[in-house]
Write a protein that holds these residues in place. Structure first.
Motif, PDB file in Angstrom:
ATOM      1  N   SER A  19       0.726  -1.052   0.008  1.00 53.03           N
ATOM      2  CA  SER A  19       0.071   0.044  -0.081  1.00 53.03           C
ATOM      3  C   SER A  19       1.044   1.240  -0.123  1.00 53.03           C
ATOM      4  CB  SER A  19      -0.947   0.170   1.195  1.00 53.03           C
ATOM      5  OG  SER A  19      -1.675  -1.142   1.172  1.00 53.03           O
ATOM      6  N   ILE A  20       1.748   1.076   0.689  1.00 54.41           N
ATOM      7  CA  ILE A  20       2.951   2.490   0.787  1.00 54.41           C
ATOM      8  C   ILE A  20       3.575   2.667  -0.401  1.00 54.41           C
ATOM      9  CG2 ILE A  20       4.949   3.364   1.716  1.00 54.41           C
ATOM     10  CD1 ILE A  20       4.060   1.891   4.396  1.00 54.41           C
ATOM     11  N   LEU A  21       4.009   1.649  -1.091  1.00 52.69           N
ATOM     12  CA  LEU A  21       4.682   1.570  -2.593  1.00 52.69           C
ATOM     13  C   LEU A  21       3.584   2.167  -3.433  1.00 52.69           C
ATOM     14  CD1 LEU A  21       6.973  -1.491  -2.311  1.00 52.69           C
ATOM     15  CD2 LEU A  21       7.673   1.051  -1.909  1.00 52.69           C
ATOM     16  N   THR A  22       2.529   1.677  -3.422  1.00 53.87           N
ATOM     17  CA  THR A  22       1.427   1.986  -4.239  1.00 53.87           C
ATOM     18  C   THR A  22       1.040   3.410  -4.232  1.00 53.87           C
ATOM     19  OG1 THR A  22       0.715  -0.097  -4.169  1.00 53.87           O
ATOM     20  CG2 THR A  22      -0.906   1.606  -5.014  1.00 53.87           C
ATOM     21  N   THR A  23       1.056   4.130  -3.126  1.00 53.65           N
ATOM     22  CA  THR A  23       0.523   5.492  -2.871  1.00 53.65           C
ATOM     23  C   THR A  23       1.738   6.609  -2.901  1.00 53.65           C
ATOM     24  OG1 THR A  23       0.582   5.460  -0.377  1.00 53.65           O
ATOM     25  CG2 THR A  23      -1.442   4.818  -1.311  1.00 53.65           C
ATOM     26  N   LEU A  24       3.026   6.015  -3.031  1.00 51.02           N
ATOM     27  CA  LEU A  24       4.057   6.824  -2.954  1.00 51.02           C
ATOM     28  C   LEU A  24       4.053   7.942  -4.284  1.00 51.02           C
ATOM     29  CD1 LEU A  24       6.711   7.250  -1.696  1.00 51.02           C
ATOM     30  CD2 LEU A  24       7.905   5.906  -3.514  1.00 51.02           C
ATOM     31  N   CYS A  25       3.670   7.737  -5.389  1.00 50.42           N
ATOM     32  CA  CYS A  25       3.357   8.776  -6.184  1.00 50.42           C
ATOM     33  C   CYS A  25       2.375   9.663  -6.007  1.00 50.42           C
ATOM     34  CB  CYS A  25       3.365   8.168  -7.795  1.00 50.42           C
ATOM     35  SG  CYS A  25       4.784   7.459  -8.565  1.00 50.42           S
ATOM     36  N   ILE A  26       1.249   9.153  -5.388  1.00 48.79           N
ATOM     37  CA  ILE A  26       0.139  10.090  -4.860  1.00 48.79           C
ATOM     38  C   ILE A  26       0.662  10.923  -3.812  1.00 48.79           C
ATOM     39  CG2 ILE A  26      -2.003  10.040  -3.745  1.00 48.79           C
ATOM     40  CD1 ILE A  26      -2.351   8.635  -6.362  1.00 48.79           C
ATOM     41  N   ILE A  27       1.514  10.573  -2.971  1.00 48.18           N
ATOM     42  CA  ILE A  27       2.173  11.425  -1.854  1.00 48.18           C
ATOM     43  C   ILE A  27       2.851  12.325  -2.466  1.00 48.18           C
ATOM     44  CG2 ILE A  27       3.928  11.518  -0.048  1.00 48.18           C
ATOM     45  CD1 ILE A  27       2.822   8.509   0.731  1.00 48.18           C
ATOM     46  N   ILE A  28       3.771  12.227  -3.495  1.00 49.48           N
ATOM     47  CA  ILE A  28       4.754  12.975  -4.039  1.00 49.48           C
ATOM     48  C   ILE A  28       3.919  14.107  -4.848  1.00 49.48           C
ATOM     49  CG2 ILE A  28       6.495  13.321  -5.953  1.00 49.48           C
ATOM     50  CD1 ILE A  28       7.385  10.581  -5.180  1.00 49.48           C
ATOM     51  N   GLY A  29       2.833  13.756  -5.488  1.00 46.79           N
ATOM     52  CA  GLY A  29       1.913  14.707  -6.103  1.00 46.79           C
ATOM     53  C   GLY A  29       1.323  15.738  -5.253  1.00 46.79           C
ATOM     54  N   ILE A  30       0.684  15.206  -4.219  1.00 41.80           N
ATOM     55  CA  ILE A  30      -0.014  15.936  -3.255  1.00 41.80           C
ATOM     56  C   ILE A  30       1.138  16.954  -2.665  1.00 41.80           C
ATOM     57  CG2 ILE A  30      -1.311  15.925  -1.045  1.00 41.80           C
ATOM     58  CD1 ILE A  30      -2.819  14.966  -3.453  1.00 41.80           C
ATOM     59  N   VAL A  31       2.285  16.522  -2.205  1.00 43.32           N
ATOM     60  CA  VAL A  31       3.052  17.315  -1.743  1.00 43.32           C
ATOM     61  C   VAL A  31       3.640  18.357  -2.594  1.00 43.32           C
ATOM     62  CG1 VAL A  31       5.662  17.538  -1.090  1.00 43.32           C
ATOM     63  CG2 VAL A  31       4.190  15.444  -0.256  1.00 43.32           C
ATOM     64  N   MET A  32       3.704  18.160  -3.971  1.00 43.22           N
ATOM     65  CA  MET A  32       4.012  19.126  -4.857  1.00 43.22           C
ATOM     66  C   MET A  32       2.913  20.167  -5.251  1.00 43.22           C
ATOM     67  SD  MET A  32       6.035  16.691  -7.793  1.00 43.22           S
ATOM     68  CE  MET A  32       6.262  18.237  -9.074  1.00 43.22           C
ATOM     69  N   VAL A  33       1.865  19.628  -5.369  1.00 47.19           N
ATOM     70  CA  VAL A  33       0.464  20.648  -5.689  1.00 47.19           C
ATOM     71  C   VAL A  33       0.394  21.593  -4.431  1.00 47.19           C
ATOM     72  CG1 VAL A  33      -1.299  19.181  -4.807  1.00 47.19           C
ATOM     73  CG2 VAL A  33      -1.516  20.830  -6.676  1.00 47.19           C
ATOM     74  N   LEU A 286       4.444  18.362 -13.426  1.00 45.07           N
ATOM     75  CA  LEU A 286       5.144  16.934 -12.395  1.00 45.07           C
ATOM     76  C   LEU A 286       3.918  16.593 -11.602  1.00 45.07           C
ATOM     77  CD1 LEU A 286       8.446  19.020 -11.592  1.00 45.07           C
ATOM     78  CD2 LEU A 286       8.114  17.062 -13.170  1.00 45.07           C
ATOM     79  N   THR A 287       3.137  17.323 -11.212  1.00 49.16           N
ATOM     80  CA  THR A 287       1.875  17.072 -10.217  1.00 49.16           C
ATOM     81  C   THR A 287       1.117  15.965 -11.101  1.00 49.16           C
ATOM     82  OG1 THR A 287       1.975  18.781  -8.970  1.00 49.16           O
ATOM     83  CG2 THR A 287      -0.073  17.482  -8.814  1.00 49.16           C
ATOM     84  N   PHE A 288       0.773  16.244 -12.204  1.00 51.22           N
ATOM     85  CA  PHE A 288      -0.074  15.407 -13.280  1.00 51.22           C
ATOM     86  C   PHE A 288       0.609  14.325 -13.415  1.00 51.22           C
ATOM     87  CE2 PHE A 288      -1.365  14.080 -17.385  1.00 51.22           C
ATOM     88  CZ  PHE A 288      -2.862  13.857 -17.173  1.00 51.22           C
ATOM     89  N   LEU A 289       1.866  14.203 -13.869  1.00 44.97           N
ATOM     90  CA  LEU A 289       2.551  12.920 -14.137  1.00 44.97           C
ATOM     91  C   LEU A 289       2.581  12.171 -12.765  1.00 44.97           C
ATOM     92  CD1 LEU A 289       4.338  11.569 -16.142  1.00 44.97           C
ATOM     93  CD2 LEU A 289       6.310  12.815 -15.028  1.00 44.97           C
ATOM     94  N   SER A 290       2.818  12.688 -11.667  1.00 46.07           N
ATOM     95  CA  SER A 290       3.024  11.950 -10.483  1.00 46.07           C
ATOM     96  C   SER A 290       1.511  11.296 -10.119  1.00 46.07           C
ATOM     97  CB  SER A 290       3.437  12.701  -9.105  1.00 46.07           C
ATOM     98  OG  SER A 290       4.619  13.164  -9.521  1.00 46.07           O
ATOM     99  N   LEU A 291       0.687  12.040 -10.394  1.00 48.51           N
ATOM    100  CA  LEU A 291      -0.800  11.396 -10.058  1.00 48.51           C
ATOM    101  C   LEU A 291      -1.107  10.253 -11.084  1.00 48.51           C
ATOM    102  CD1 LEU A 291      -2.737  14.827  -8.937  1.00 48.51           C
ATOM    103  CD2 LEU A 291      -1.996  12.838  -7.322  1.00 48.51           C
ATOM    104  N   ILE A 292      -0.877  10.539 -12.321  1.00 52.94           N
ATOM    105  CA  ILE A 292      -1.074   9.379 -13.233  1.00 52.94           C
ATOM    106  C   ILE A 292      -0.365   8.177 -12.935  1.00 52.94           C
ATOM    107  CG2 ILE A 292      -0.626   8.676 -15.804  1.00 52.94           C
ATOM    108  CD1 ILE A 292      -2.963  10.591 -15.401  1.00 52.94           C
ATOM    109  N   ILE A 293       1.025   8.373 -12.641  1.00 51.52           N
ATOM    110  CA  ILE A 293       1.654   7.156 -12.306  1.00 51.52           C
ATOM    111  C   ILE A 293       0.974   6.501 -11.045  1.00 51.52           C
ATOM    112  CG2 ILE A 293       4.056   6.142 -11.421  1.00 51.52           C
ATOM    113  CD1 ILE A 293       5.266   8.456 -13.335  1.00 51.52           C
ATOM    114  N   GLY A 294       0.713   7.439 -10.055  1.00 48.14           N
ATOM    115  CA  GLY A 294       0.075   6.859  -8.910  1.00 48.14           C
ATOM    116  C   GLY A 294      -1.220   5.948  -9.005  1.00 48.14           C
ATOM    117  N   GLY A 295      -1.836   6.724 -10.107  1.00 50.54           N
ATOM    118  CA  GLY A 295      -3.082   6.259 -10.355  1.00 50.54           C
ATOM    119  C   GLY A 295      -3.126   4.865 -11.143  1.00 50.54           C
TER     120      GLY A 295
END
Length: 403
Positions: A19-33, A286-295
């Motif tokens: 779960s942590i690895l899956t949401t890592l890109c979501i975390i990065i995207g939210i931090v960036m935005v 960068l946020t869009f890319l992170s969220l897409i990868i996270g999704g």
């Protein structure tokens, strides 16, 4: 829904690492935005405060326009004639709208007091009306007199930071500091102003009479003339008046272009908006890319989760669970996974924004928190739909046989 949330949390708890690895890109995207928005909000909040440091209803007459960037024609301005100190009296006598006119020249230098020194200090040589045009207030002591400016008396007014650096709890008035190899007597201390646009410390400045400045550093170049008007309505009309006066002083023909520039603090607003646009473009991409990868990661894990729980899906269908109930269960699980990533991202953003505010400017708005939750919910909804749909439409017989 509550049952679905409990099932989702139990599934996430069982597979913590995944779960942590899956949401890592979501975390990065939210931090960036979040940080991108915090910087933007901080710059907006700091802008009006910083513009007040330049004086209200003031225009500046200089050799070159403010600006820079790829379209700045520096070669066009470098050979222009320099501003002269005599222009101050000529503008004052000719202008009907100006309430105050001053001149200033500035450079960086090193100040010393006994065994202490401060490098990179903003040193300005000014005329007596400078404090009116710049909107500066004196905390203690006094400003220069016209006579001190005319005679070039070596006196200085210090910014609050310099006064604290050199004198700590002592009274600086009457003490002598050295700059440019000369001794200057402290006659005043400015009120604390803070940082300009969160960058340069406006309290690390020393102000001396312009003739005293000229004795040390010369006045051949770099003179800036400030013209203050009584109110905002007078500024636009006054700008045209000053342009006409300067053309007359410079003896320009009607067909000749201005060989001077009239600058206004509003020019910083355009630069600020340009910077913010670039920030949003780069940060948004960068946020869009992170969220897409996270999704995509969430979708992949949800497919794995559906396959692992195929028999459970068959049993639920066998005891009467409807397709929309199974669909909602897996959708809720995907949304909860993304929301937890968003929560971690927000938790990381807050201390980072505090640290960033010490270096630049950053201010997290409560609307960003709600926006982050909505964004995470959308990511979970969009990328969790296909796995959830597959689970809802699984054949119950085949699901029960699955090993």
């Amino acid at each position: 829904m509550w049952e679905g949330i409990k099932i989702s949390l139990r599934a996430l708890r069982i597979n913590k690492t995944r779960s942590i690895l899956t949401t890592l890109c979501i975390i990065i995207g939210i931090v960036m935005v979040t940080l991108m928005n915090a910087v933007s909000n901080g710059m907006d909040a700091e802008f009006d405060k910083s513009m007040a440091m330049m004086g209200q209803n003031v225009v500046y007459v200089e050799k070159q326009p403010w600006g820079g960037g790829p379209n700045y024609e520096w070669w066009k301005y470098r050979n222009r004639r320099e501003m002269k100190l005599s222009y101050v009296d000529q503008i004052r006598q000719s202008s009907e709208l100006a309430s105050a006119v001053s001149a200033a020249a500035a450079r960086g230098t090193t100040l010393r007091y006994e065994d202490k020194s401060s490098e990179g200090v903003f040193m300005a040589g000014v005329t007596a009306r400078y404090f009116d045009t710049a909107g500066l207030d004196i905390e203690s002591g006094r400003v220069f007199t016209e006579e001190e400016v005319r005679r070039g008396v070596k006196v200085v007014i210090l910014g609050a930071t310099l006064a604290e650096t050199f004198f700590e709890q002592e009274n600086p008035l009457g003490e002598h500091i050295r700059m440019g190899g000369q001794r200057f007597r402290v006659i005043g201390v400015l009120k604390k102003q803070g940082k300009f646009l969160g960058l340069s410390d406006m309290d690390r400045r020393a102000i001396v009479p312009i003739m005293a400045y000229g004795q040390v550093f010369g006045l051949r170049s770099g003179i800036q003339i400030a013209v203050k008007f009584s109110d905002k309505l007078s500024v636009e009309e006054g700008e045209y008046e000053i342009e006409g006066i300067m053309r007359r002083i410079r003896q320009l023909e009607a067909t000749e272009e201005n060989d001077f520039a009239i600058n206004k603090p509003e020019a910083f607003k355009a630069q600020l908006e340009s910077f913010k646009t670039g920030l949003y473009l780069v940060g948004g991409a960068l946020t869009f890319l992170s969220l897409i990868i996270g999704g995509i990661g969430v979708m992949n894990i949800m497919f794995v989760s559906v396959r692992e729980r195929t028999k459970e899906i068959g049993i639920r269908q066998a005891v009467g669970a409807k397709r929309w109930e199974i669909l909602s269960q897996f959708l809720i699980e995907a949304i909860v996974m993304c929301l937890l990533g968003g929560l971690v991202g927000l938790a990381l953003s807050y201390p980072i924004s505090i640290l960033l505010n010490q270096i630049f400017v950053a201010s997290i708005d409560i609307s960003v928190v709600f926006g982050a939750f909505i964004l995470c919910s959308l990511v979970g909804l969009i990328f969790g739909f296909i796995p959830a749909y597959k689970a809802a439409h699984a054949d119950p017989i085949e699901s029960l046989r699955y090993e």
